[in-house]
Design an enzyme around this catalytic site. Structure first.
Site, PDB file in Angstrom:
ATOM      1  N   GLU A  85       0.834  -1.221   0.000  1.00 17.95           N
ATOM      2  CA  GLU A  85       0.000   0.000   0.000  1.00 17.95           C
ATOM      3  C   GLU A  85       0.859   1.258   0.000  1.00 17.95           C
ATOM      4  O   GLU A  85       1.722   1.418   0.877  1.00 17.95           O
ATOM      5  CB  GLU A  85      -0.917  -0.027   1.233  1.00 17.95           C
ATOM      6  N   HIS A 394      -2.364  10.657   0.804  1.00 16.84           N
ATOM      7  CA  HIS A 394      -2.425   9.299   0.272  1.00 16.84           C
ATOM      8  C   HIS A 394      -2.409   9.323  -1.254  1.00 16.84           C
ATOM      9  O   HIS A 394      -1.671   8.576  -1.895  1.00 16.84           O
ATOM     10  CB  HIS A 394      -3.684   8.595   0.772  1.00 16.84           C
TER      11      HIS A 394
HETATM   12  C1  MEV Z   1      -5.384   3.192   5.724  1.00 19.28           C
HETATM   13  O1  MEV Z   1      -4.606   2.104   5.263  1.00 19.28           O
HETATM   14  C2  MEV Z   1      -5.319   3.291   7.232  1.00 19.28           C
HETATM   15  C3  MEV Z   1      -6.221   4.371   7.841  1.00 19.28           C
HETATM   16  O2  MEV Z   1      -7.573   4.156   7.443  1.00 19.28           O
HETATM   17  C4  MEV Z   1      -6.088   4.226   9.349  1.00 19.28           C
HETATM   18  C5  MEV Z   1      -7.033   5.094  10.145  1.00 19.28           C
HETATM   19  O3  MEV Z   1      -8.122   5.447   9.629  1.00 19.28           O
HETATM   20  O4  MEV Z   1      -6.691   5.370  11.301  1.00 19.28           O
HETATM   21  C6  MEV Z   1      -5.829   5.730   7.390  1.00 19.28           C
END
Ligand code: MEV
Length: 437
Positions: A85, A394
């Protein structure tokens, strides 16, 4: 054509590939080429991979990255991470650097106990089997010596063996509940071998000492297996800093709003399962990456940590955050059953390299490193969530994946990375950018 096959495991690797390509891909050459493109030219590495599991037809790669600047108990680590990821490694690296300027992570192993169980059914009185077990326990432990002696030399072994009455839950159900210290090995094989031996020896004494009352009493040993729930194999990681130091780096929120939002986000993870699972998934992003890179069993780590998150009856967030006397505290306590010897640790060259990179830590030290990465990942996720939102960062990290999906060439990629520094990344925006030429 039927896709049922007999004797598949007996076929040679190439025969297996041919069977699959002909039965599932209509002899498509591209489908075969993909499998071959993932095979390793180095025969010794390929042979190793072929033999790790059964029916191997090719390799499955994950990107292998590092996150530098993890200051843990005053020592810097460059941490190996294997994960698919985007943005996880960037988040870990950024957070590691951030906390390194504020004293870094403090970690400690709270306990290191592993567990195994023998599940059996007995239709006689508990008191009878309890007193029998008490009498033969010493002999059982002595009979285990060929299996335990090496582990004992290293300071580990069986630490207790108890008979437990479970008959209120299921009629006639009992357990032998065993505790172990497996030092630097994860210990699954050791524990399972011990348990199976205990069962064998216990059965032997039952026969030899004519324990069962001939006509009516019966005993059935059902299964002997370690437990992946290790609530007493715990590690804690924490960070703290002056409230003002954190507010300086708050993603734009004013008047101590960042810390309050952060703490509220943690609070929500304690009361709402939907949020708690995602909160913990963010922690696992960091934990799994290092667990995989160091050749550990991520399924057991996942199962153990998630069950620990439900230990009080409700599934809840694993981290805690609070402010006391103008100091911000953030910490994480999790069970982690790991090995730094045995398993893949020396066998898999890249895994062994990852251990070298970390300075060949003991299992205790690796528990501490991994817990710090989990905490860092959670910090990064919550910080983004309560400030800019997660997508901004992201999607920036995801840009190259989108460009690859759209078939961009190297020059287009370089231009796009530059262009999107100041623009929102979305699939649509990237496609439009590429179409414009
Ligand atoms: C994504 O891989 C992980 C998150 O969803 C964790 C969170 O929401 O605390 C960003």
């Amino acid at each position: 054509m039927s896709n049922f096959v007999n004797g598949f495991s007996k076929k040679k690797k190439l025969e297996k590939i041919d069977w699959i390509i002909s039965n599932h891909f209509h002899n498509n050459k591209k489908a075969k080429d993909i499998l071959f493109s993932y095979l390793n030219d180095d025969k010794s590495i390929q042979n190793l991979h072929d033999e790790f599991i059964e029916n191997t037809i090719t390799n499955f790669y994950l990107p292998f990255a590092v996150a530098p600047n993890f200051l843990i108990n005053n020592k810097y680590y460059t941490v190996p991470m294997a994960i698919e990821e985007s943005s996880i490694v960037a988040a870990a690296s950024k957070t590691a650097k951030f906390w390194s300027k504020l004293g870094g992570f403090k970690t400690e192993v709270l306990s290191a106990e592993k567990v195994g169980q023998i599940h059996f059914f007995y239709n006689g009185p508990f008191k009878k089997i309890e007193s029998f077990f008490r009498k033969i326990k010493k002999d059982i432990i002595k009979d285990l010596n060929p299996i335990t002696s090496n582990m004992e030399k290293r300071g580990g072994g069986i630490s207790s063996l108890e008979l437990i009455d479970m008959s209120e839950k299921i009629n006639c159900y009992y357990q032998i509940f065993a505790k172990f210290n497996t030092i630097d090995s994860m210990g699954a094989n050791f524990i399972n071998s011990c348990l199976e031996k205990v069962t064998e020896v216990f059965k032997f004494y039952i026969e030899e000492k004519k324990f069962l009352d001939g006509s009516s009493e019966k005993i059935n040993f059902l299964m002997s297996i370690l437990s992946n729930y290790t609530p007493n194999c715990l590690v804690r990681a924490s960070v703290n800093c002056k409230v003002d130091d954190l507010e300086k780096n708050n993603g734009g929120l004013k008047d101590k709003k960042f810390i309050q939002n952060f703490i509220d986000a943690v609070k929500i993870s304690k009361v709402d399962t939907f949020r708690a699972v995602t909160h913990n998934k963010g922690i696992m992003n960091g934990i799994d990456s290092v667990v995989i890179a160091t050749g550990n069993d991520f399924r057991s780590v996942e199962a153990g940590i998630h069950s620990y998150a439900s230990k009080d009856g409700n599934y809840s967030g694993l981290s805690d955050a609070y402010v006391k006397n103008d100091i911000f505290y953030f910490d994480l306590t999790i069970p982690l059953s790991l090995g730094t010897v045995g398993g893949l640790t020396k066998l898999h060259p890249l895994v062994s390299w990852a251990h070298d990179l970390l300075g060949n830590p003991s299992a205790n030290e690796l528990m501490q490193i991994i817990s710090a990465v989990g905490l860092a990942q959670n910090f990064a996720a919550l910080k983004s969530l309560v400030t800019t939102g997660i997508q901004k960062g992201h999607m920036k990290m995801h840009l190259l994946n989108i460009l690859n999906q759209l078939g961009a060439n190297q020059i287009q990629k370089i231009r796009a990375v530059e262009y999107f520094k100041a623009k929102n990344v979305s699939y649509k925006n990237v496609r439009e950018f590429l179409n414009k030429g």
